[in-house]
Motif scaffolding. Sequence first.
Motif, PDB file in Angstrom:
ATOM      1  N   ASP A 102       0.881  -1.169   0.000  1.00  0.00           N
ATOM      2  CA  ASP A 102       0.000   0.000   0.000  1.00  0.00           C
ATOM      3  C   ASP A 102       0.915   1.214   0.000  1.00  0.00           C
ATOM      4  O   ASP A 102       1.529   1.552   1.003  1.00  0.00           O
ATOM      5  N   GLY A 103       1.025   1.875  -1.149  1.00  0.00           N
ATOM      6  CA  GLY A 103       2.009   2.945  -1.308  1.00  0.00           C
ATOM      7  C   GLY A 103       1.614   4.262  -0.677  1.00  0.00           C
ATOM      8  O   GLY A 103       2.460   5.152  -0.549  1.00  0.00           O
ATOM      9  N   THR A 104       0.360   4.410  -0.295  1.00  0.00           N
ATOM     10  CA  THR A 104      -0.138   5.670   0.276  1.00  0.00           C
ATOM     11  C   THR A 104      -1.030   5.332   1.458  1.00  0.00           C
ATOM     12  O   THR A 104      -2.240   5.518   1.405  1.00  0.00           O
ATOM     13  N   ALA A 105      -0.436   4.857   2.539  1.00  0.00           N
ATOM     14  CA  ALA A 105      -1.195   4.194   3.599  1.00  0.00           C
ATOM     15  C   ALA A 105      -2.152   5.100   4.352  1.00  0.00           C
ATOM     16  O   ALA A 105      -3.232   4.671   4.747  1.00  0.00           O
ATOM     17  N   GLY A 106      -1.774   6.357   4.605  1.00  0.00           N
ATOM     18  CA  GLY A 106      -2.638   7.212   5.420  1.00  0.00           C
ATOM     19  C   GLY A 106      -2.844   6.595   6.789  1.00  0.00           C
ATOM     20  O   GLY A 106      -1.886   6.271   7.489  1.00  0.00           O
ATOM     21  N   LEU A 107      -4.093   6.395   7.179  1.00  0.00           N
ATOM     22  CA  LEU A 107      -4.384   5.729   8.447  1.00  0.00           C
ATOM     23  C   LEU A 107      -4.660   4.239   8.276  1.00  0.00           C
ATOM     24  O   LEU A 107      -5.187   3.591   9.175  1.00  0.00           O
ATOM     25  N   GLY A 108      -4.319   3.699   7.122  1.00  0.00           N
ATOM     26  CA  GLY A 108      -4.280   2.258   6.966  1.00  0.00           C
ATOM     27  C   GLY A 108      -5.594   1.552   6.718  1.00  0.00           C
ATOM     28  O   GLY A 108      -5.646   0.317   6.789  1.00  0.00           O
ATOM     29  N   SER A 109      -6.671   2.270   6.411  1.00  0.00           N
ATOM     30  CA  SER A 109      -7.974   1.612   6.241  1.00  0.00           C
ATOM     31  C   SER A 109      -7.928   0.533   5.167  1.00  0.00           C
ATOM     32  O   SER A 109      -8.409  -0.594   5.373  1.00  0.00           O
ATOM     33  N   ASP A 110      -7.355   0.854   4.010  1.00  0.00           N
ATOM     34  CA  ASP A 110      -7.294  -0.139   2.942  1.00  0.00           C
ATOM     35  C   ASP A 110      -6.276  -1.234   3.261  1.00  0.00           C
ATOM     36  O   ASP A 110      -6.499  -2.402   2.941  1.00  0.00           O
ATOM     37  N   ALA A 111      -5.170  -0.863   3.919  1.00  0.00           N
ATOM     38  CA  ALA A 111      -4.191  -1.871   4.318  1.00  0.00           C
ATOM     39  C   ALA A 111      -4.814  -2.901   5.248  1.00  0.00           C
ATOM     40  O   ALA A 111      -4.478  -4.094   5.195  1.00  0.00           O
ATOM     41  N   MET A 112      -5.736  -2.471   6.101  1.00  0.00           N
ATOM     42  CA  MET A 112      -6.416  -3.399   7.010  1.00  0.00           C
ATOM     43  C   MET A 112      -7.227  -4.427   6.239  1.00  0.00           C
ATOM     44  O   MET A 112      -7.210  -5.623   6.557  1.00  0.00           O
ATOM     45  N   VAL A 113      -7.938  -3.973   5.221  1.00  0.00           N
ATOM     46  CA  VAL A 113      -8.746  -4.878   4.407  1.00  0.00           C
ATOM     47  C   VAL A 113      -7.840  -5.827   3.620  1.00  0.00           C
ATOM     48  O   VAL A 113      -8.111  -7.033   3.516  1.00  0.00           O
ATOM     49  N   PHE A 114      -6.754  -5.300   3.083  1.00  0.00           N
ATOM     50  CA  PHE A 114      -5.786  -6.148   2.389  1.00  0.00           C
ATOM     51  C   PHE A 114      -5.227  -7.220   3.331  1.00  0.00           C
ATOM     52  O   PHE A 114      -5.030  -8.372   2.947  1.00  0.00           O
ATOM     53  N   SER A 115      -4.941  -6.836   4.565  1.00  0.00           N
ATOM     54  CA  SER A 115      -4.357  -7.770   5.524  1.00  0.00           C
ATOM     55  C   SER A 115      -5.305  -8.926   5.828  1.00  0.00           C
ATOM     56  O   SER A 115      -4.867 -10.082   5.980  1.00  0.00           O
ATOM     57  N   ILE A 116      -6.578  -8.635   5.928  1.00  0.00           N
ATOM     58  CA  ILE A 116      -7.568  -9.694   6.153  1.00  0.00           C
ATOM     59  C   ILE A 116      -7.564 -10.660   4.972  1.00  0.00           C
ATOM     60  O   ILE A 116      -7.547 -11.886   5.144  1.00  0.00           O
ATOM     61  N   ALA A 117      -7.566 -10.122   3.764  1.00  0.00           N
ATOM     62  CA  ALA A 117      -7.634 -10.961   2.562  1.00  0.00           C
ATOM     63  C   ALA A 117      -6.348 -11.763   2.356  1.00  0.00           C
ATOM     64  O   ALA A 117      -6.407 -12.924   1.926  1.00  0.00           O
ATOM     65  N   ALA A 118      -5.198 -11.163   2.648  1.00  0.00           N
ATOM     66  CA  ALA A 118      -3.920 -11.856   2.463  1.00  0.00           C
ATOM     67  C   ALA A 118      -3.716 -12.934   3.511  1.00  0.00           C
ATOM     68  O   ALA A 118      -3.017 -13.922   3.276  1.00  0.00           O
ATOM     69  N   GLY A 119      -4.302 -12.722   4.699  1.00  0.00           N
ATOM     70  CA  GLY A 119      -4.236 -13.716   5.758  1.00  0.00           C
ATOM     71  C   GLY A 119      -2.874 -13.784   6.432  1.00  0.00           C
ATOM     72  O   GLY A 119      -1.952 -13.016   6.124  1.00  0.00           O
ATOM     73  N   ALA A 120      -2.752 -14.742   7.338  1.00  0.00           N
ATOM     74  CA  ALA A 120      -1.533 -14.876   8.136  1.00  0.00           C
ATOM     75  C   ALA A 120      -0.328 -15.254   7.293  1.00  0.00           C
ATOM     76  O   ALA A 120       0.816 -14.976   7.672  1.00  0.00           O
ATOM     77  N   GLU A 121      -0.559 -15.891   6.135  1.00  0.00           N
ATOM     78  CA  GLU A 121       0.557 -16.285   5.266  1.00  0.00           C
ATOM     79  C   GLU A 121       0.965 -15.166   4.308  1.00  0.00           C
ATOM     80  O   GLU A 121       2.005 -15.273   3.647  1.00  0.00           O
ATOM     81  N   GLY A 122       0.165 -14.119   4.238  1.00  0.00           N
ATOM     82  CA  GLY A 122       0.476 -13.003   3.360  1.00  0.00           C
ATOM     83  C   GLY A 122       1.250 -11.918   4.079  1.00  0.00           C
ATOM     84  O   GLY A 122       1.663 -12.072   5.226  1.00  0.00           O
ATOM     85  N   LYS A 123       1.426 -10.788   3.385  1.00  0.00           N
ATOM     86  CA  LYS A 123       2.189  -9.679   3.954  1.00  0.00           C
ATOM     87  C   LYS A 123       1.681  -8.375   3.367  1.00  0.00           C
ATOM     88  O   LYS A 123       1.453  -8.276   2.156  1.00  0.00           O
ATOM     89  N   VAL A 124       1.513  -7.372   4.235  1.00  0.00           N
ATOM     90  CA  VAL A 124       1.092  -6.045   3.786  1.00  0.00           C
ATOM     91  C   VAL A 124       2.088  -5.015   4.286  1.00  0.00           C
ATOM     92  O   VAL A 124       2.303  -4.892   5.491  1.00  0.00           O
TER      93      VAL A 124
END
Length: 261
Positions: A102-124
Amino acid sequence: MLITTGDHETSTAVQRAKELASMAGVPYVPRSRTSLARLAERHSDNDILVVLEQGARLHRTGREPMTFHPSMAFVRAKRLFKGENDAMLDAAGVVPGDIIIDGTAGLGSDAMVFSIAAGAEGKVLALEDSLPLWALLTEGLKYYVSGLPAFDEALRRIDPIHTNHLDTLRAMPDKSADVVYFDPMFRDPIAESSSISPLRTFANPNRLDPEAVKEACRVARKSVVLKEQRGSGEFDRLGFTATNRSHTKIAYGVISLDPKR
């Protein structure tokens, strides 16, 4: 920027404030029941981050303070946990195990959604070049408690990095991430999005550089995604194909790099 605590300086809050100040390379200032206005005046610094029991709050003299909160990300998260789709994730083609920048994180709202989808094996990786916003995001991701454990775990997995996204992308190897995502400040603010006003005070106002898109296409394996207003000229300027979401003022532009998609 200064970092301090709330009026009640517990030992835990003081320790967290000192650690964050050290990470950010800025002064920690004991609160000692001093008003924030007085601290700003005394230290000639208008930006003060206050460490709270569950997160943090960012103050700038003469501006509305901003408290870390997941906002609509929490609503989106609950929908995901129910098995519903999310337009951003659909546009990006995210699956569990993905590496997402996430190149423009701000307060991370979209990063949070990405993290759920990527799961514990993914990385954000949540990149933010505004130091005050990065500090607020870092503290919030570590300590915010929503009451939904799976959501809180997703927050803890995000890696917030204080950096300019172009510098970071240039340093990354080819095809070293799955998705690169950009959500720059809109050229024309949506009037009813009052929650964005405090963020705009601190965020980088610059347009997305075509060079950043070029580097993102080199780094990403699957897709590069841009969030903008529906009908924005930024999609054409930067080479994105916009999705059709007629029911909302928000659209996602996609550069697909995976021939299977």
